[in-house]
Motif scaffolding. Structure first.
Motif, PDB file in Angstrom:
ATOM      1  N   UNK A  12       0.811  -1.212   0.000  1.00  0.00           N
ATOM      2  CA  UNK A  12       0.000   0.000   0.000  1.00  0.00           C
ATOM      3  C   UNK A  12       0.841   1.257   0.000  1.00  0.00           C
ATOM      4  N   UNK A  13       1.975   1.207   0.688  1.00  0.00           N
ATOM      5  CA  UNK A  13       2.815   2.397   0.816  1.00  0.00           C
ATOM      6  C   UNK A  13       3.730   2.490  -0.402  1.00  0.00           C
ATOM      7  N   UNK A  14       3.609   3.578  -1.143  1.00  0.00           N
ATOM      8  CA  UNK A  14       4.409   3.798  -2.354  1.00  0.00           C
ATOM      9  C   UNK A  14       5.187   5.092  -2.190  1.00  0.00           C
ATOM     10  N   UNK A  15       6.516   4.966  -2.198  1.00  0.00           N
ATOM     11  CA  UNK A  15       7.404   6.135  -2.071  1.00  0.00           C
ATOM     12  C   UNK A  15       7.051   6.987  -0.858  1.00  0.00           C
ATOM     13  N   UNK A  16       6.750   6.331   0.248  1.00  0.00           N
ATOM     14  CA  UNK A  16       6.494   7.044   1.484  1.00  0.00           C
ATOM     15  C   UNK A  16       5.088   7.570   1.654  1.00  0.00           C
ATOM     16  N   UNK A  17       4.167   7.196   0.766  1.00  0.00           N
ATOM     17  CA  UNK A  17       2.791   7.695   0.845  1.00  0.00           C
ATOM     18  C   UNK A  17       1.811   6.524   0.877  1.00  0.00           C
ATOM     19  N   UNK A  18       0.873   6.592   1.820  1.00  0.00           N
ATOM     20  CA  UNK A  18      -0.187   5.597   1.946  1.00  0.00           C
ATOM     21  C   UNK A  18      -1.506   6.271   1.596  1.00  0.00           C
ATOM     22  N   UNK A  19      -2.001   6.024   0.403  1.00  0.00           N
ATOM     23  CA  UNK A  19      -3.220   6.665  -0.082  1.00  0.00           C
ATOM     24  C   UNK A  19      -4.418   5.766   0.217  1.00  0.00           C
ATOM     25  N   UNK A  20      -5.183   6.164   1.229  1.00  0.00           N
ATOM     26  CA  UNK A  20      -6.352   5.390   1.630  1.00  0.00           C
ATOM     27  C   UNK A  20      -7.654   5.976   1.095  1.00  0.00           C
ATOM     28  N   UNK A  21      -7.557   6.942   0.235  1.00  0.00           N
ATOM     29  CA  UNK A  21      -8.773   7.526  -0.334  1.00  0.00           C
ATOM     30  C   UNK A  21      -9.453   6.494  -1.221  1.00  0.00           C
ATOM     31  N   UNK A  22     -10.716   6.251  -0.922  1.00  0.00           N
ATOM     32  CA  UNK A  22     -11.467   5.247  -1.669  1.00  0.00           C
ATOM     33  C   UNK A  22     -11.277   3.828  -1.159  1.00  0.00           C
ATOM     34  N   UNK A  23     -10.427   3.647  -0.126  1.00  0.00           N
ATOM     35  CA  UNK A  23     -10.191   2.314   0.426  1.00  0.00           C
ATOM     36  C   UNK A  23     -11.252   1.982   1.473  1.00  0.00           C
TER      37      UNK A  23
ATOM     38  N   UNK B 120     -11.854   0.806   4.879  1.00  0.00           N
ATOM     39  CA  UNK B 120     -11.119   0.655   6.128  1.00  0.00           C
ATOM     40  C   UNK B 120     -11.831  -0.263   7.114  1.00  0.00           C
ATOM     41  N   UNK B 121     -12.970  -0.827   6.704  1.00  0.00           N
ATOM     42  CA  UNK B 121     -13.645  -1.791   7.576  1.00  0.00           C
ATOM     43  C   UNK B 121     -12.885  -3.107   7.644  1.00  0.00           C
ATOM     44  N   UNK B 122     -11.895  -3.258   6.777  1.00  0.00           N
ATOM     45  CA  UNK B 122     -10.967  -4.385   6.833  1.00  0.00           C
ATOM     46  C   UNK B 122      -9.584  -3.846   7.167  1.00  0.00           C
ATOM     47  N   UNK B 123      -8.927  -4.455   8.132  1.00  0.00           N
ATOM     48  CA  UNK B 123      -7.589  -4.000   8.521  1.00  0.00           C
ATOM     49  C   UNK B 123      -6.634  -4.061   7.331  1.00  0.00           C
ATOM     50  N   UNK B 124      -5.827  -3.010   7.187  1.00  0.00           N
ATOM     51  CA  UNK B 124      -4.860  -2.941   6.106  1.00  0.00           C
ATOM     52  C   UNK B 124      -3.456  -2.858   6.688  1.00  0.00           C
ATOM     53  N   UNK B 125      -2.566  -3.663   6.142  1.00  0.00           N
ATOM     54  CA  UNK B 125      -1.179  -3.661   6.589  1.00  0.00           C
ATOM     55  C   UNK B 125      -0.442  -2.506   5.905  1.00  0.00           C
ATOM     56  N   UNK B 126       0.270  -1.712   6.678  1.00  0.00           N
ATOM     57  CA  UNK B 126       0.979  -0.543   6.140  1.00  0.00           C
ATOM     58  C   UNK B 126       2.352  -0.956   5.608  1.00  0.00           C
ATOM     59  N   UNK B 127       2.341  -1.868   4.645  1.00  0.00           N
ATOM     60  CA  UNK B 127       3.600  -2.359   4.097  1.00  0.00           C
ATOM     61  C   UNK B 127       3.934  -1.622   2.811  1.00  0.00           C
ATOM     62  N   UNK B 128       5.221  -1.576   2.511  1.00  0.00           N
ATOM     63  CA  UNK B 128       5.675  -0.893   1.311  1.00  0.00           C
ATOM     64  C   UNK B 128       6.914  -0.072   1.610  1.00  0.00           C
ATOM     65  N   UNK B 129       7.199   0.899   0.750  1.00  0.00           N
ATOM     66  CA  UNK B 129       8.403   1.717   0.875  1.00  0.00           C
ATOM     67  C   UNK B 129       8.140   2.956   1.720  1.00  0.00           C
ATOM     68  N   UNK B 130       8.598   2.918   2.975  1.00  0.00           N
ATOM     69  CA  UNK B 130       8.537   4.066   3.865  1.00  0.00           C
ATOM     70  C   UNK B 130       9.766   4.955   3.640  1.00  0.00           C
ATOM     71  N   UNK B 131       9.601   6.248   3.858  1.00  0.00           N
ATOM     72  CA  UNK B 131      10.763   7.134   3.861  1.00  0.00           C
ATOM     73  C   UNK B 131      11.619   6.816   5.086  1.00  0.00           C
ATOM     74  N   UNK B 132      12.944   6.976   4.930  1.00  0.00           N
ATOM     75  CA  UNK B 132      13.844   6.604   6.009  1.00  0.00           C
ATOM     76  C   UNK B 132      15.066   7.514   6.018  1.00  0.00           C
ATOM     77  N   UNK B 133      15.426   7.966   7.220  1.00  0.00           N
ATOM     78  CA  UNK B 133      16.630   8.778   7.410  1.00  0.00           C
ATOM     79  C   UNK B 133      17.569   8.027   8.357  1.00  0.00           C
TER      80      UNK B 133
END
Length: 227
Positions: free
Chosen positions: A24-35, A37-50
């Motif tokens: 779900x996470x693409x280039x540090x962004x998790x776009x839940x618009x239109x998703x 949310x009554x089903x749990x979503x895993x926040x996996x993907x590319x997070x920004x990191x320092x």
């Protein structure tokens, strides 16, 4: 008997799993618009990191670009796009986009080092003592969750992690997001599965100890029951 227990465990594990086909996470962004949310979503993907930076919501916005991305879940030294050591510290961030200002639940995983979690600009949880070297670091652990109403349709989740004690460096299990009912329902199912697994292992152990009592010349059942 063992086969029946294994079938039950597999069934419960599948029913407990959050179904999600793609990151779900693409280039540090998790776009839940239109998703949904009554089903749990895993926040996996590319997070920004320092790397080697511990930044809070205020200092992150003032940090210079560019910023790297790392796969969550995962350990920061395993991502082939970077060259990090297991011991060190860093800050993850994901920007979340939602449709409406409604209650949202977040459940984050167990950290095995030290961590501090900020949600929508506020400190949500802290484990251990974040440090920049072994002398200032103290490991901590914990699992927690938060229910909140975002202040805007865009908010950040920032996780600071410091590790000088174990090789599980980073975020080994991705956080989960959804409605409070969905996230807490998933938590309850996970807890029920853990209890069933513990009970099944106890039953298997007692079963093999019983076999040893009936046939003491065969010590293999004794060792299996003890294990």
């Amino acid at each position: 008997m063992q086969r029946l227990i294994l079938i039950i465990l597999n069934f419960l594990a599948l029913s407990s799993t959050v179904v999600q086909a793609r990151p779900l996470v693409i280039s540090g962004t998790l776009d839940l618009r239109g998703q949904n949310l009554d089903t749990s979503l895993i926040m996996k993907g590319d997070w920004e990191f320092r790397w080697q930076e511990l930044r809070d919501p205020m200092s992150w916005s003032q940090a210079p670009d560019p910023v790297a991305v790392l796969m969550v879940p995962g350990h920061w030294y395993q991502d082939k796009r970077v060259n990090h050591t297991p011991f060190g510290f860093g800050t993850y961030r994901v920007r979340v986009l939602v449709d409406r200002l409604e209650p949202i639940a977040l459940r984050w995983p167990e950290f095995w080092s030290a961590a501090r979690i900020f949600v929508d600009g506020q400190l949500a949880a802290s484990y251990g003592v974040l440090g920049t070297d072994p002398s200032t670091f103290k490991a901590g652990t914990g699992v927690d969750w938060l229910v909140f109403v975002p202040r805007a349709t865009t908010f950040d989740v920032i996780i600071q992690v410091s590790n000088f004690s174990v090789f599980m460096a980073g975020i080994s299990t991705a956080p989960v997001i959804g409605t409070p009912k969905a996230v807490m329902g998933q938590r309850d199912r996970d807890m029920a599965l853990d209890l069933v697994i513990i009970g099944a292992l106890l039953i298997i152990g007692i079963y093999h100890l019983g076999l040893y009592v009936l046939r003491m010349e065969d010590r293999s059942t004794l060792w299996f029951g003890i294990m």
